[in-house]
Design a protein around this motif. Structure first.
Motif, PDB file in Angstrom:
ATOM      1  N   VAL A  37     -10.983   9.475 -32.974  1.00 31.89           N
ATOM      2  CA  VAL A  37      -9.870   8.599 -32.640  1.00 31.89           C
ATOM      3  C   VAL A  37      -9.112   8.260 -33.920  1.00 31.89           C
ATOM      4  CG1 VAL A  37     -10.903   7.593 -30.564  1.00 31.89           C
ATOM      5  CG2 VAL A  37     -11.409   6.587 -32.800  1.00 31.89           C
ATOM      6  N   THR A  38      -7.970   7.613 -33.771  1.00 32.49           N
ATOM      7  CA  THR A  38      -7.211   7.174 -34.939  1.00 32.49           C
ATOM      8  C   THR A  38      -7.842   5.904 -35.518  1.00 32.49           C
ATOM      9  OG1 THR A  38      -5.689   6.152 -33.359  1.00 32.49           O
ATOM     10  CG2 THR A  38      -5.028   8.242 -34.317  1.00 32.49           C
ATOM     11  N   ASP A  39      -7.376   5.507 -36.681  1.00 35.40           N
ATOM     12  CA  ASP A  39      -8.052   4.457 -37.435  1.00 35.40           C
ATOM     13  C   ASP A  39      -7.957   3.072 -36.791  1.00 35.40           C
ATOM     14  OD1 ASP A  39      -8.842   6.256 -39.353  1.00 35.40           O
ATOM     15  OD2 ASP A  39      -7.088   5.920 -40.623  1.00 35.40           O
ATOM     16  N   ASP A 101      -5.161  15.795 -37.405  1.00 36.52           N
ATOM     17  CA  ASP A 101      -6.234  15.009 -38.027  1.00 36.52           C
ATOM     18  C   ASP A 101      -7.379  14.764 -37.046  1.00 36.52           C
ATOM     19  OD1 ASP A 101      -7.396  13.100 -40.053  1.00 36.52           O
ATOM     20  OD2 ASP A 101      -7.009  11.703 -38.399  1.00 36.52           O
ATOM     21  N   MET A 102      -7.059  14.197 -35.871  1.00 34.62           N
ATOM     22  CA  MET A 102      -8.106  13.928 -34.885  1.00 34.62           C
ATOM     23  C   MET A 102      -8.760  15.221 -34.416  1.00 34.62           C
ATOM     24  SD  MET A 102      -6.657  10.945 -32.355  1.00 34.62           S
ATOM     25  CE  MET A 102      -5.314  11.993 -31.751  1.00 34.62           C
ATOM     26  N   ALA A 139      -3.006  27.522 -33.944  1.00 35.10           N
ATOM     27  CA  ALA A 139      -2.704  28.279 -35.161  1.00 35.10           C
ATOM     28  C   ALA A 139      -2.820  27.401 -36.403  1.00 35.10           C
ATOM     29  CB  ALA A 139      -1.295  28.863 -35.067  1.00 35.10           C
ATOM     30  N   LEU A 140      -2.353  26.168 -36.310  1.00 34.33           N
ATOM     31  CA  LEU A 140      -2.411  25.257 -37.460  1.00 34.33           C
ATOM     32  C   LEU A 140      -3.855  24.901 -37.807  1.00 34.33           C
ATOM     33  CD1 LEU A 140       0.572  22.927 -36.474  1.00 34.33           C
ATOM     34  CD2 LEU A 140       0.582  24.855 -38.090  1.00 34.33           C
ATOM     35  N   LEU A 141      -4.696  24.703 -36.802  1.00 39.53           N
ATOM     36  CA  LEU A 141      -6.101  24.385 -37.064  1.00 39.53           C
ATOM     37  C   LEU A 141      -6.844  25.585 -37.632  1.00 39.53           C
ATOM     38  CD1 LEU A 141      -6.982  22.199 -33.961  1.00 39.53           C
ATOM     39  CD2 LEU A 141      -6.885  21.456 -36.344  1.00 39.53           C
ATOM     40  N   ILE A 142      -6.560  26.768 -37.138  1.00 45.08           N
ATOM     41  CA  ILE A 142      -7.200  27.967 -37.688  1.00 45.08           C
ATOM     42  C   ILE A 142      -6.881  28.091 -39.173  1.00 45.08           C
ATOM     43  CG2 ILE A 142      -7.114  30.499 -37.667  1.00 45.08           C
ATOM     44  CD1 ILE A 142      -6.880  30.305 -34.594  1.00 45.08           C
ATOM     45  N   ARG A 143      -5.637  27.834 -39.530  1.00 38.89           N
ATOM     46  CA  ARG A 143      -5.247  27.897 -40.947  1.00 38.89           C
ATOM     47  C   ARG A 143      -5.930  26.807 -41.762  1.00 38.89           C
ATOM     48  NH1 ARG A 143       0.514  25.643 -42.292  1.00 38.89           N
ATOM     49  NH2 ARG A 143      -0.712  23.781 -41.764  1.00 38.89           N
TER      50      ARG A 143
END
Length: 389
Positions: A37-39, A101-102, A139-143
């Motif tokens: 979760v977020t902060d 981020d999450m 794609a962004l997470l793979i990178r």
């Protein structure tokens, strides 16, 4: 398999031969789960005060939602403490930042529990409805996470709160077709990036409900030489709970008469998308819940009384109550669903995985236990899955 044989008189005809023995596909099983979760977390009363909401009708919606706290990323405030208007462009940027981020944290937690490294992921499916990205989140997470560039991927965008089970169905199918390879499903919903603040009751209902959260699960199908029962059969009690539940089947139901009951519209005044929830949708969903659940169970020769664990989407107090009443469940049956709603609000597509994680933490699962997963969302759609430990 066929062969051609010679008939009397010289004619030929195909003759059937005994088929070669085939190994049936092993059901995919869940081998890890992780959430994030977020902060910042806020109580419902604190949110009313921060947004300076004084309308007693709106305050009542917030305070009678069965939600105590939600994780949200609020807009910046001006010198007088008033929250600044965020444009659609700013909201999309917020969605990208929060979802990445999450999502990364949820995936890492999921993999750590399964003893897997990011480089071991062979398939990544990312689900989100709270923002649009091209290239997609996968794609962004793979990178960013060091996942191999040969990883197969897919992004499921815009399906809403039911999308986690829609995507789980496809991810499980990929897993069964690729035994021994790791498939990961991620639901990342930055609900802080999908809101409109105005004085209407329409936005008040939505703004009282949703929170930021991400959840990931890892799936694995055993190679054929270790495969379990054939399709249509239930695994025996030897499939212990420590191995993770097997996904045995899915069932879906589209309520076409309520296709516009949950939707995004463009708000010309606010210049951003605005989500709409029909106030009657909880009762519509509840009225159709029996049909899809009974179809799911009937296919495996089961009854509702055979189900030990119910993990239902934390869609809101009214929808949870409607499902509970129509399925003849107890409040205890839905304790994880209501607990997630209380502590996080509606987390959209990943809510049911937060409930699944709580069930595991409770430590009461026994080998052979049957579970039903259920989500509901735009379409209007009810999605279900059958699992056994």
């Amino acid at each position: 398999m066929t062969a051609t044989i010679l008939r009397p008189g010289g004619s030929t005809a195909p003759a059937l031969l005994e088929p070669e023995p085939k190994h049936h596909a092993s059901p995919s099983r869940i081998i890890g789960v992780g959430t994030a979760v977020t902060d910042a977390s806020y109580s419902q009363r604190t949110l009313l005060d921060l947004f300076r909401i004084t309308d007693p009708r709106v305050r009542s919606i917030f305070l009678n939602s069965a939600i105590e706290r939600r994780h949200l990323t609020l807009p910046p405030r001006d010198s007088e403490g008033v929250f600044r208007h965020e444009s659609q462009k700013e909201l999309l940027a917020k969605h990208k930042r929060l979802a990445l981020d999450m999502g990364a944290r949820a995936v890492r937690t999921c993999l750590a529990g399964a003893g897997i490294e990011p480089a071991d992921i062979d398939y990544l499916c990312c689900v989100t409805t709270t923002g649009f990205l091209t290239p997609g989140l996968s794609a962004l997470l793979i990178r960013d996470m060091g996942i191999g560039p040969g990883c197969s991927r897919v992004d499921v965008v815009g399906m809403g709160c039911n999308a986690g089970l829609n995507a789980l169905n496809g991810t499980a199918a990929w897993s069964m077709a690729h035994p021994g390879q790791v498939a990961v499903l991620l639901c990342a919903e930055a609900c802080s990036a999908a809101y409109v603040m105005d004085a209407t009751m329409r936005t008040a209902v939505v703004n009282s409900l949703f929170g930021d959260g991400a959840a990931a699960i890892a799936l694995l199908a055993d190679p054929p030489d270790t495969a379990g029962p054939a399709p249509g059969e239930l695994p025996g009690d030897s499939a212990g709970s420590s191995a993770g539940p097997r996904l045995l089947g899915f069932a879906s139901h589209l309520i076409s008469d309520a296709i516009g009951a949950m939707r995004y519209d463009w708000d010309d005044d606010q210049h951003k998308f605005s989500f709409y929830l029909d106030p009657d949708i909880p009762y519509v969903v509840g009225a159709h819940a029996e049909r899809v659940v009974d179809r799911l169970l009937h296919g495996a020769g089961l009854r509702r009384s055979d189900v030990a664990h119910w993990l239902v989407h934390s869609g809101g107090k009214k929808v949870i109550d409607a499902v509970r009443v129509n399925l003849g469940l107890t409040r205890h049956d839905l304790r994880h669903t209501t607990g997630v709603l209380r502590d996080y609000g509606n987390l959209s597509s990943g809510s049911f995985l937060f409930s699944y994680e709580r069930l595991l933490q409770e430590g009461r699962i026994r080998a052979g236990d049957i579970g039903v997963l259920m989500t509901m969302g735009p379409g209007s759609t009810i999605e279900t899955a059958l699992v056994q430990w």
